[in-house]
Motif scaffolding. Structure first.
Motif, short mmCIF file in Angstrom:
data_model
loop_
_atom_site.label_atom_id
_atom_site.label_comp_id
_atom_site.label_asym_id
_atom_site.label_seq_id
_atom_site.Cartn_x
_atom_site.Cartn_y
_atom_site.Cartn_z
N LEU A 48 77.46 90.13 -1.16
CA LEU A 48 78.65 90.60 -0.44
C LEU A 48 78.88 92.09 -0.68
O LEU A 48 80.00 92.54 -0.85
CB LEU A 48 79.88 89.79 -0.88
N ALA A 49 77.79 92.85 -0.66
CA ALA A 49 77.87 94.29 -0.95
C ALA A 49 77.85 95.12 0.32
O ALA A 49 77.54 96.31 0.30
CB ALA A 49 76.73 94.71 -1.87
N GLY A 50 78.14 94.50 1.45
CA GLY A 50 78.12 95.25 2.71
C GLY A 50 76.71 95.38 3.24
O GLY A 50 75.88 94.49 3.08
N GLY A 51 76.42 96.50 3.87
CA GLY A 51 75.13 96.69 4.52
C GLY A 51 75.26 96.43 6.01
O GLY A 51 76.29 95.97 6.51
N LYS A 52 74.19 96.72 6.72
CA LYS A 52 74.23 96.63 8.20
C LYS A 52 74.22 95.19 8.70
O LYS A 52 74.61 94.92 9.82
CB LYS A 52 73.03 97.40 8.77
N ARG A 53 73.71 94.27 7.89
CA ARG A 53 73.56 92.86 8.31
C ARG A 53 72.74 92.80 9.60
O ARG A 53 73.09 92.08 10.54
CB ARG A 53 74.92 92.19 8.51
N LEU A 54 71.63 93.54 9.61
CA LEU A 54 70.80 93.60 10.81
C LEU A 54 70.21 92.24 11.16
O LEU A 54 70.17 91.84 12.33
CB LEU A 54 69.68 94.63 10.61
N ARG A 55 69.73 91.52 10.17
CA ARG A 55 69.08 90.23 10.45
C ARG A 55 70.06 89.21 11.03
O ARG A 55 69.73 88.55 12.03
CB ARG A 55 68.39 89.73 9.18
N PRO A 56 71.27 89.07 10.47
CA PRO A 56 72.25 88.20 11.13
C PRO A 56 72.59 88.66 12.55
O PRO A 56 72.75 87.82 13.45
CB PRO A 56 73.48 88.30 10.21
N PHE A 57 72.69 89.95 12.75
CA PHE A 57 72.93 90.48 14.10
C PHE A 57 71.84 90.01 15.06
O PHE A 57 72.12 89.59 16.19
CB PHE A 57 72.98 92.01 14.06
N LEU A 58 70.59 90.07 14.62
CA LEU A 58 69.48 89.66 15.48
C LEU A 58 69.55 88.16 15.80
O LEU A 58 69.26 87.75 16.93
CB LEU A 58 68.14 89.99 14.82
N VAL A 59 69.91 87.35 14.82
CA VAL A 59 70.07 85.91 15.07
C VAL A 59 71.16 85.70 16.13
O VAL A 59 70.97 84.98 17.12
CB VAL A 59 70.45 85.15 13.78
N ILE A 60 72.30 86.32 15.92
CA ILE A 60 73.46 86.11 16.79
C ILE A 60 73.20 86.64 18.19
O ILE A 60 73.51 85.96 19.19
CB ILE A 60 74.71 86.75 16.15
#
Length: 308
Positions: A48-60
């Protein structure tokens, strides 16, 4: 109103963060006896340190191509992010890359200790498949099984973990310590496994959730593979040109370790040209989806231009 890429990234990150926070609560789930407080705190530190969360974005976003709402794709997205975060925790260990900072914060083994960091990675790995097995991922068990297998193959011996092993071998870890010269093809294989496999499975997961047909799934996989290759080249360029403040971790490590990268193999100019071609390839792979693929196309450009 059409949302900007930043708004879409922020929205998927917020949704994913909430799902991860729920999965990492201190309350035991059915079948669990208790959740050790120190382990849970360390897991939250590494996840839970933030970050872009690119991989979840790609899934969604990939699932959205087939009309799947973000709220129905987020558990699978969180599962992929658990694998990604576990890999970072283990990569940062002294036995691997020996990093003290991640996203501008102390790495898990520095904030806690090495044994705890190993267990954090182990726990996040198993949590990913626990999440995928739940009915909130998808009501159809066949879809859940397909997601489990796709993620296991991307994360395992023929994917991310295998790629990490190839990377260690290339550093000379298992010989006399002298880095091994790698061909361009060998570097591409290593990077496609270590980094690209998890990015590719992120869009594949969206296709599975959405019931994509074979041609649609193949198109998204082609996009994901090009995106993964682009991501790694951009990362290698940042390691040469970026600052620790921008990147949130130590830079210049690849050259210091004698790692074989496409930047070291081809030179910066040729690597930048290859990066541009890969972005074009990623965009071209999305042509079957027309305007619906606009956000994913923009994500490929974002990956190439990022500074962190």
């Amino acid at each position: 109103m059409t949302l900007s890429l930043k708004d879409r990234l922020d929205a998927s990150a917020t949704l994913t963060e909430a799902r991860l926070a729920a999965a990492l609560s201190g309350t035991p789930e059915a079948g669990e006896r208790l959740r050790p407080e120190r382990l849970m705190a360390a897991m939250r530190h590494g996840t839970l340190a933030g970050g872009k969360r690119l991989r979840p974005f790609l899934v969604i976003e990939s699932a959205a191509l087939f009309g799947v709402p973000a709220a129905q794709a987020v558990t699978a997205a969180a599962a992929v992010e658990c694998i990604h975060c576990y890999s970072l925790v283990h990569d940062d260990l002294p036995a691997m890359d020996d990093d003290d900072l991640r996203r501008g914060r102390p790495t898990v083994h520095k904030a806690y200790d090495e044994a705890t960091a190993i267990l954090v990675g182990d726990a996040l790995n198993t949590l990913a498949f626990d999440l995928l097995a739940g009915e909130d991922t998808h009501p159809d068990p066949k879809v859940r099984i397909a997601l489990v297998r796709a993620l296991a193959r991307a994360a395992g011996v023929g994917g991310m973990v295998g790629g990490q092993m190839l990377d260690l071998a290339a550093e000379g870890r298992f010989s006399d310590g002298t880095p091994l010269p790698l061909s361009e093809d060998a570097i591409r294989d290593l990077q496609a496994m270590k980094t690209g496999a998890l990015l590719a499975v992120s869009v594949e997961a969206g296709a599975i959730l959405g019931g994509a047909d074979a041609s649609e799934r193949a198109a998204l996989l082609a996009y994901g593979r090009a995106l993964g290759a682009a991501f790694q080249i951009a990362d290698d360029i940042l390691d040469v040109e970026g600052t620790a403040e921008e990147v949130g971790k130590k830079v210049g490590k690849d050259a210091a370790a004698g790692k074989g990268t496409l930047v070291s193999r081809l030179g910066l100019d040729a690597a930048r040209a290859l990066l541009a071609r890969l972005v074009e390839d990623a965009a071209a792979a999305l042509s079957p989806f027309g305007a619906r693929g606009a956000a994913l196309k923009e994500a490929a450009r974002f990956v190439a231009d990022r500074r962190s």
